[in-house]
Design an enzyme around this catalytic site. Structure first.
Site, PDB file in Angstrom:
ATOM      1  NE  ARG A 131     -39.639  68.152 -47.839  1.00  0.00           N
ATOM      2  CZ  ARG A 131     -39.035  67.190 -47.175  1.00  0.00           C
ATOM      3  NH1 ARG A 131     -38.077  67.466 -46.338  1.00  0.00           N
ATOM      4  NH2 ARG A 131     -39.403  65.940 -47.343  1.00  0.00           N
TER       5      ARG A 131
ATOM      6  CE  LYS B  83     -30.308  45.083 -46.938  1.00  0.00           C
ATOM      7  NZ  LYS B  83     -29.207  45.361 -46.040  1.00  0.00           N
TER       8      LYS B  83
ATOM      9  N   GLY C  93     -38.941  58.547 -49.489  1.00  0.00           N
ATOM     10  CA  GLY C  93     -38.010  59.215 -50.401  1.00  0.00           C
ATOM     11  C   GLY C  93     -37.997  58.624 -51.796  1.00  0.00           C
TER      12      GLY C  93
ATOM     13  N   GLY D  46     -39.457  58.262 -42.992  1.00  0.00           N
ATOM     14  CA  GLY D  46     -39.519  57.512 -41.734  1.00  0.00           C
ATOM     15  C   GLY D  46     -40.812  57.795 -40.974  1.00  0.00           C
TER      16      GLY D  46
HETATM   17  P1  AMP Z   1     -36.109  51.291 -49.768  1.00  0.00           P
HETATM   18  O1  AMP Z   1     -35.148  52.361 -49.347  1.00  0.00           O
HETATM   19  O2  AMP Z   1     -36.159  50.125 -48.843  1.00  0.00           O
HETATM   20  O3  AMP Z   1     -37.471  51.845 -50.106  1.00  0.00           O
HETATM   21  O4  AMP Z   1     -35.511  50.667 -51.088  1.00  0.00           O
HETATM   22  C1  AMP Z   1     -35.429  51.378 -52.290  1.00  0.00           C
HETATM   23  C2  AMP Z   1     -34.307  50.811 -53.098  1.00  0.00           C
HETATM   24  O5  AMP Z   1     -34.566  49.446 -53.340  1.00  0.00           O
HETATM   25  C3  AMP Z   1     -34.190  51.451 -54.448  1.00  0.00           C
HETATM   26  O6  AMP Z   1     -32.978  52.138 -54.517  1.00  0.00           O
HETATM   27  C4  AMP Z   1     -34.197  50.272 -55.430  1.00  0.00           C
HETATM   28  O7  AMP Z   1     -33.215  50.364 -56.408  1.00  0.00           O
HETATM   29  C5  AMP Z   1     -33.921  49.083 -54.536  1.00  0.00           C
HETATM   30  N1  AMP Z   1     -34.496  47.853 -55.087  1.00  0.00           N
HETATM   31  C6  AMP Z   1     -35.747  47.645 -55.499  1.00  0.00           C
HETATM   32  N2  AMP Z   1     -35.904  46.405 -55.982  1.00  0.00           N
HETATM   33  C7  AMP Z   1     -34.705  45.787 -55.876  1.00  0.00           C
HETATM   34  C8  AMP Z   1     -34.233  44.493 -56.219  1.00  0.00           C
HETATM   35  N3  AMP Z   1     -35.029  43.592 -56.762  1.00  0.00           N
HETATM   36  N4  AMP Z   1     -32.929  44.224 -55.987  1.00  0.00           N
HETATM   37  C9  AMP Z   1     -32.129  45.158 -55.442  1.00  0.00           C
HETATM   38  N5  AMP Z   1     -32.528  46.388 -55.078  1.00  0.00           N
HETATM   39  C10 AMP Z   1     -33.799  46.704 -55.295  1.00  0.00           C
END
Ligand code: AMP
Length: 403
Positions: free
Chosen positions: A37, A194, A347, A370
């Site tokens: 960056r 999520k 990220g 974000g």
């Molecule tokens: P996000 O911040 O929403 O992009 O989520 C990324 C995180 O989701 C990563 O740290 C992954 O380890 C977690 N992740 C991905 N697939 C799964 C899953 N099937 N169960 C639990 N965590 C997950």
């Protein structure tokens, strides 16, 4: 992109130019670990200095407590690295709110803007004091553009002239191009933990894309909505209905959201958990789905091969654990292999791109997490909006002057 004032539109000689950079870089033992960056900002800094202006740099680093100096969040390592890269001393100014002394061709870095009370709340008085430091304010920090804070928003209201920096413009150009006139088929891949964090993105993308793939914990909620047993997997019960509706909407437009036919699962969630590849119909009640299986990964790679434009955010599984990283790896490699114009951001997505060494194969990597998601949602980013308003006010003033 004619909605903003740009540096090239302005006479910079002798001016005090305040630039909001994104120097939120990883720091370890007092040294910058990844200076990408900082390097990205160098050409602009050099051009401005050559034009005989004075530069005051702003950035945040991490999330310190406001109103308290904390060495752990000091920009000192950034000042040091910037000095090395520019081949000249870039002093770090602690009490910059009181004013900054500068000669033409000088450059200084102000200490972490998040040490100032009122930064996060976009305090008006703080924004005015920031604006008083300069003749020209430049925002070149896309990754914070979704936040209306004093250094990204308020200051642009009060600075005599406010404009968009080249890095910000490049991001907006790349992202608008894919959302406005993408070459089709347009494929979006949204993975991660999520649905709740990405519901707006999913809804908005569904209206625009030809095909949507969901992954990670998000896919689990969709599997549940399809009536499948997902055992003890991470999912959001309150969003199962919503996932069902999204699937229906997709089906209606002839773009069914594909669901995993096989998965990698485990009995526990830990680094050493044994990965079992199972058909989706064979999941037991104590199984946790932590990645897609090889059959699913191959199917997704096929879909990727047919796309002409790809937007990617979020992993397909727990890619941080080797045994559950294969789905995300195969996805990343398929995107990198494809001839489609691909844009990735977020990220975890950036971490995956770097882990699987596919940087070269991605057409555009957004620096925003974000901000990238909010852009995909179709939201106006506040820091961008204020620059547009500033440009309109400026051109009205120019017209009045000519008259
Ligand atoms: P996000 O911040 O929403 O992009 O989520 C990324 C995180 O989701 C990563 O740290 C992954 O380890 C977690 N992740 C991905 N697939 C799964 C899953 N099937 N169960 C639990 N965590 C997950």
């Amino acid at each position: 992109m004619s909605d903003f004032l740009k540096l090239a539109d302005l006479d910079l000689s002798g001016k005090r130019v305040l630039i909001r950079e994104d120097y939120n870089v990883p720091v370890k033992h007092g040294r910058v670990e990844d200076d990408t960056r900082i390097r990205a900002s160098l050409p602009t800094l050099q051009t401005i200095l050559e034009e005989g202006a004075r530069i005051i740099l702003f950035s945040h680093l991490g999330r310190p407590k406001e109103g308290v100096y904390d060495e752990a969040f000091s920009l000192a390592p950034v000042a040091e690295r910037l000095s090395e890269l520019l081949g000249r001393k870039v002093p770090l100014i602690k009490d910059w709110l009181e004013g900054v002394d500068l000669e033409n061709h000088d450059i200084v870095l102000c200490e972490n803007v998040r040490f100032e009370k009122g930064e996060k709340a976009n305090d008006d008085e703080l924004a005015r004091r920031m604006a008083r430091l300069c003749h020209i304010y430049v925002n070149d920090a896309f990754a914070t553009a979704h936040r209306a804070q004093a250094s990204t928003h308020g200051v642009a209201k009060y600075a005599p002239v406010s404009c968009a920096g080249p890095l910000l413009i490049a991001e907006l150009k790349a992202l608008s191009a894919i959302m406005r006139k993408p070459e089709r088929p347009l494929l979006a891949i949204v993975g991660g933990a999520k649905v709740s964090g990405k519901l707006n993105v999913l809804e908005s993308l569904l209206g625009k894309v030809d095909q949507l793939i969901v992954g990670g914990g998000i896919a689990n909620t969709f599997l549940k909505a399809a009536g499948l047993n997902i055992g003890n997997s991470l999912y959001e019960a309150e969003l199962v209905d919503m996932a069902g509706q999204l699937m229906k909407r997709a089906r209606k437009k002839g773009a069914e959201i594909p669901l995993p036919s096989d998965v990698a699962c485990a009995k526990t969630f830990d680094e050493n958990a044994k990965a079992n590849i199972k058909k989706i119909d064979d999941i037991e009640d104590d199984d946790q789905i932590l990645d897609v299986g090889p059959e699913t990964a191959a199917h997704y790679a096929e879909i990727i091969g047919q796309a002409k434009t790809i937007v990617w955010n979020g992993p397909l599984g727990v890619f941080e654990f080797e045994q559950f990283s294969q789905g995300t790896r195969k996805l990343a490699e398929a995107i990198a292999r494809s001839d489609a114009y691909s844009v990735a951001g977020g990220g975890d997505t950036l971490a995956a791109i770097s882990k699987f060494d596919v940087t070269e194969g991605i057409s555009y990597i957004s620096t925003g997490g974000g901000a990238f998601l909010e852009f995909l949602e179709g939201k106006k980013l506040p820091a961008v909006q204020i620059l547009e308003e500033a440009a309109r006010a400026w051109s009205a003033m120019e017209r009045a002057r000519e008259f």
